[in-house]
Design an enzyme around this catalytic site. Structure first.
Site, short mmCIF file in Angstrom:
data_model
loop_
_atom_site.label_atom_id
_atom_site.label_comp_id
_atom_site.label_asym_id
_atom_site.label_seq_id
_atom_site.Cartn_x
_atom_site.Cartn_y
_atom_site.Cartn_z
N GLY A 19 14.61 46.58 11.37
CA GLY A 19 13.59 46.09 10.90
C GLY A 19 13.94 47.09 9.31
N THR A 54 12.54 52.77 10.45
CA THR A 54 11.86 53.98 10.98
C THR A 54 12.57 54.71 11.68
OG1 THR A 54 9.99 51.75 11.19
CG2 THR A 54 9.83 53.71 11.80
N ASP A 59 22.83 39.65 13.64
CA ASP A 59 22.10 39.19 14.55
C ASP A 59 22.42 40.28 15.85
OD1 ASP A 59 20.90 37.53 16.44
OD2 ASP A 59 21.74 36.18 15.26
N VAL A 60 21.53 40.41 16.85
CA VAL A 60 21.62 41.67 17.83
C VAL A 60 22.72 39.99 18.73
CG1 VAL A 60 19.51 40.35 18.85
CG2 VAL A 60 20.77 42.20 19.93
N CYS A 81 7.45 39.68 18.95
CA CYS A 81 6.67 39.49 19.71
C CYS A 81 5.73 38.71 20.03
CB CYS A 81 5.33 40.99 20.00
SG CYS A 81 4.67 40.89 18.43
N ARG A 111 5.72 44.28 10.74
CA ARG A 111 6.62 44.64 11.57
C ARG A 111 7.14 45.90 12.32
NH1 ARG A 111 8.54 39.15 9.00
NH2 ARG A 111 10.03 40.69 8.28
N TRP A 167 7.17 50.38 12.83
CA TRP A 167 6.19 51.14 13.72
C TRP A 167 5.74 52.47 13.16
CZ3 TRP A 167 11.96 52.74 17.15
CH2 TRP A 167 12.05 51.31 17.64
#
Length: 912
Positions: A642, A645, A686-687, A710, A891, A893
């Protein structure tokens, strides 16, 4: 659990406009099939004379449900619907009196709402009025009945009483002498869910008894024929006149029906019932098709087309279906309904009847499709791979996987055999043979297991699963009445549904809670609609008509049924007239009738989510704090990073960061991270492209963090695909890389990890995530340390994750603290800010949260950043629009929450 309707349509000769309306109901209205809706397939919302402030438009308008100006129509996914006012089959409202327990009296408004025998005659009354006494409908004497009809019915009743023997009763003193309705027999009813379990032994006894009675009748008929041959015509005529004809009660297709199971009865009554069962009169011989055993689609008002099977009337324990109607057993919950043939289609019409939206939304519909296609594939000789799983959640997911090829086969026309292959085998067409054995097996087997082999070892009784408890709104009413009479303790019943299988205390109010309602509460407690209010009732996690709290800082709803039942009759109407109305969680009083708010509810609610684990895992490894002189900078692997954070919080805490590797695909997020952290983040794309070799090359890591998308996990999304499809599968990428990054055996260096996701996810998905991570989550709501509601689950091994959440002097707990000069907050806290622009609006009236220059205004981007705990202008890069910046924040935290979780790391790593 959503359930199938079991009431037949109202009129076999409905107009074309009505049929078109039914068709639209099935295609456009996606109402979860609640328990009370099975009683009232065309229930209208209760009307109130005064336009109230609790107006809320339902997301999907029904063609036959008028708008209610003061109460709100809700459609929960596994919620029980219990109408405050029930509709009679002819559309008249029932009048409630004080519930009085009456042993064995049938509940006229029970699930399916079936009339007992003889109730079909009540349809002749255009204005029938009944009083409800603990669910028992009592007709008023002579109300609305023509005198001639009453006289004729009285004569018929006398004749019928002579024939019924032990079943007949003298009617007098209670108004039965002028009633058109016979006194109903007590019936054992069961609710939606798994089919009622009948042991093989009991079934064999019933079949043997029916066969014996049929043989007896055959002998009697043969004897009578022999006597007639020896007698003259005159004597024969006298014999015929001596026995009056048996009165057969037809089943009115407009009457609601209930699925019942024949009760073992006394020998006398059993003989007479068995004699009726042995009737040779052919069934469904009206030349309109749909014979016994055929697989069909059935349509009831307000619901999508639903798969079922035509069954004989004796399977239902009721009377014969009227001409032009059929008894249908619905797949999915095993209930029965009378449906007219105009509302039936063969299963081969799969393409036109199958409704994808309902399939995505309703588990009961998915279960029904699975069951009917299992039967269809068995008849057609089509083989599909079978998935064997251990527990219920695995089984449900295996069904999802197995359903796909079967649905494709059905949409393709059931090739190669086509519709011909779906015809029932010859033995199923005979209703007096032992057929439909799959309907009488154990509930779990009937729900999911493939057809059993011809011979299998006999199961011990210990291995058989328990039959689910029989509960409905009438049960809850009866138990609450007993509580009012001081005959029962309210802590011993589930105040949400009426179950006696209490496993814990309700976290908010005095009373018990069962396991099923606990699961619903876990899923729905933090699920909010677009207006910012809870999607479901705070008490029962259900309810179609809800009252919304008038306190701007409260987002709770209470359904009309729970309010009238627990607070007192008429309490809902009183709340509607009160403006503003403070709900039972906000009110100054703690007690409202039987509804008593727990004094320690905040801590109980926290413990409810902290101790909601149905799986036990070994406690995570505890690492002793590292001496100050041996501490080193931290190395972090951040997946789904993201706007960085994690790095921002580590810097705020003063922890030195040696390396921060981030996987992120959003270009805007990457831009923010690069600009705000001066290129100290190494982005790896990309993961899914990160391999074990990369982990070894970039590592070793001390901290692995991430929160997968989510979208496909949140139950707010009706089209969610779950943990194993769509973006839900990205969790397994986190699990894979977490496994690769763990220290090798023998390496005792401190290693920490953290995974985050929404609270409003399915219980099975949460359980699966916990099983893979071998850890139970902690629920933390950002409202304790910020000006916004944001409840999230956190899995991990960080020290002290369970400690209480405490705010600091720098935390902005009120919205007013986050606003620029000259702007006034209308609310103290805002609801969860998401990626959608309308999530900024607050309350049932969709107000903007800020007042400026005598006008309402939205939150500015800088103010949203303060709400989340970010520095002002943190997302103000590359000329991003306001909406783009809100998407990034939606998106992300909450900074104070992550600071709370990361704070103990200062004992392990070097600080500035």
């Amino acid at each position: 659990m959503p359930a199938m309707p079991s009431s037949g349509p109202g009129d076999t000769s409905s107009s074309a406009a009505e049929r078109e309306e039914d068709r639209k109901d099935g295609e456009e209205q996606e109402e979860p099939r609640g328990k009370e809706e099975r009683q009232e397939p065309s229930t209208t919302a209760r009307k109130v004379g005064r336009p109230g402030r609790k107006r809320k438009h339902p997301p999907v308008e029904s063609g036959d449900t008028p708008k209610d100006p003061a109460v709100i129509s809700k459609s929960p996914s596994m919620a029980q619907d219990s109408g405050a006012s029930e509709l009679l089959p002819n559309g008249d409202l029932e009048k409630r009196s004080e519930p009085q327990p009456e042993e064995g009296s049938p509940a006229g408004g029970q699930k399916g709402g079936a009339p007992a025998e003889g109730e079909g005659a009540a349809e002749t009354l255009p204005e029938a009025s009944r009083a409800v006494e603990n669910g028992c409908c009592t007709p008023k004497e002579g109300r609305g009945a023509p005198a001639e009809a009453g006289k004729e019915q009285k004569e018929t009743n006398i004749e019928s009483m002579k024939m019924e023997g032990s079943r007949g009763r003298l009617r007098g003193g209670l108004g039965w002498e002028s009633s058109l309705r016979q006194r109903p027999m007590p019936r054992l009813t069961f609710q939606a869910g798994d089919p009622y379990y009948i042991s093989k032994r009991k079934r064999d006894e019933w079949l043997a008894r029916w066969k014996r009675e049929a043989e007896k009748k055959a002998k009697v008929i043969a004897g009578m024929n022999a006597v007639e041959e020896n007698q003259g015509p005159g004597e024969s005529q006298k014999v015929e006149e001596a026995s009056p004809p048996a009165v057969q009660q037809p089943t009115d297709p407009a009457s609601p029906t209930v699925a019942t199971t024949p009760e073992p009865v006394g020998s006398d009554a059993g003989d007479k019932n068995a004699t009726k069962a042995g009737d040779d009169e052919p069934e469904y011989e009206d030349g309109r098709g749909f014979g016994i055993g055929e697989l069909v689609w059935g349509k009831l008002r307000g619901f999508s087309w639903w798969p079922g099977r035509i069954v004989s009337w004796w399977m239902t324990g009721r009377s014969r279906a009227a001409e032009g109607t059929r008894w249908v057993m619905w797949f999915g919950d095993g209930k029965f309904s009378v449906v007219c043939v105009e509302k039936l289609m063969p299963l081969s019409s799969f393409c036109s009847a199958f409704h994808q939206a309902t399939y995505n939304k309703q588990p009961m519909y998915r279960k029904a499709i699975y069951e009917v296609l299992q039967v269809a594939s068995s008849r057609a000789g089509k083989l599909f791979p079978v998935c064997h799983d251990s527990d219920e959640s695995d089984t449900a997911k295996a069904v999802e996987v197995q359903n796909k090829p079967m649905i494709e086969w059905a949409l393709g026309g059931f090739q190669p055999s086509g519709p011909k292959g779906l015809e029932p085998p010859e033995e199923e067409k005979n209703p007096y043979k032992e057929v439909y054995t799959d309907m009488w097996v154990e509930p779990e087997a009937a729900a999911y297991a493939p057809p059993p082999p011809a011979k299998k070892p006999r199961k011990s009784t210990a291995e058989k699963p328990k039959v689910k408890e029989i509960i409905d709104e009438r049960t809850r009413e009866r138990l609450v009445y007993e509580v009012r009479q001081k005959c029962r303790n309210i802590e011993d019943i589930c105040i949400s549904c009426g179950s006696l299988n209490v496993t814990l205390e309700h976290p908010l109010f005095v009373g018990g809670m069962c396991q099923n309602c606990k699961n619903c509460f876990l899923e729905c407690a933090y699920q909010y609609d677009d207006d910012g209010y809870q999607s479901y009732c705070t008490i029962c996690c259900g309810g179609r008509e809800v009252l919304m709290c008038g306190n701007n800082n409260c987002c709770r709803c209470f359904c009309v049924e729970c309010v009238d039942l627990l607070v007192g009759p008429g309490a809902a109407q009183a709340a509607i007239k009160e403006d503003p109305w403070n709900c039972y969680m906000c009110g100054h009083k703690g007690t409202y009738g039987l509804l008593r708010r727990r004094e320690d509810w905040p801590s109980r609610l926290q413990m409810f989510f902290a101790n909601n684990h149905d799986q036990e895992f070994d406690p995570p490894k505890v690492y002793p704090p590292v001496p100050a002189e041996k501490r080193k900078p931290i190395r972090v692997l951040s997946l789904f990073d993201g706007i960085a954070t994690g790095l921002l919080v580590l810097k705020d805490l003063g922890i030195q960061v040696d390396r921060y590797i981030a996987s992120e695909v959003c270009e805007d997020s990457i831009t923010v991270g690069m600009v705000r952290h001066q290129g100290k983040i190494m982005y790896v794309g990309d993961v899914r492209s990160v391999t074990q070799k990369h982990i070894q090359e970039w590592g070793p890591f001390d901290l692995v963090i991430g929160g997968s998308p989510c979208n496909d996990l949140s139950i707010v999304n009706p089209a969610r695909k779950g943990l194993y499809e769509g973006t839900g599968r990205l969790f397994f990428e986190f699990y894979r890389l977490l496994h690769d990054a763990r220290p090798k055996e023998g390496d005792d260096r401190p290693f920490f990890w953290l995974f985050e996701n929404v609270v409003a996810m399915g219980v099975s998905d949460k359980r699966d995530i916990s099983r893979f991570l071998e850890s139970n989550p902690v629920m933390i709501d950002a409202k304790e340390v910020s000006a916004a509601h944001r409840a999230r689950y956190f899995w991990g091994n960080l020290p002290g994750m369970n400690r209480p959440l405490a705010s600091t002097v720098n935390d902005k707990l009120e919205l007013q603290e986050c606003l620029e000069h000259g702007r006034i907050a209308k609310f103290s806290k805002v609801r969860t800010i998401t990626t959608r622009s309308n999530s900024i609006k607050q309350g049932k009236d969709q107000h903007f949260p800020v007042f400026m220059n005598e006008k309402e205004d939205i939150l500015w981007c800088t103010e949203m950043e303060r709400v989340f705990g970010f520095p002002v202008h943190y997302t103000d890069v590359s000329n991003m629009s306001r909406l783009a910046r809100q998407r990034l924040l939606g998106r992300s935290w909450s900074v104070p929450v992550i600071r709370h979780l990361f704070a103990p790391l200062k004992e392990y790593f070097a600080c500035v």
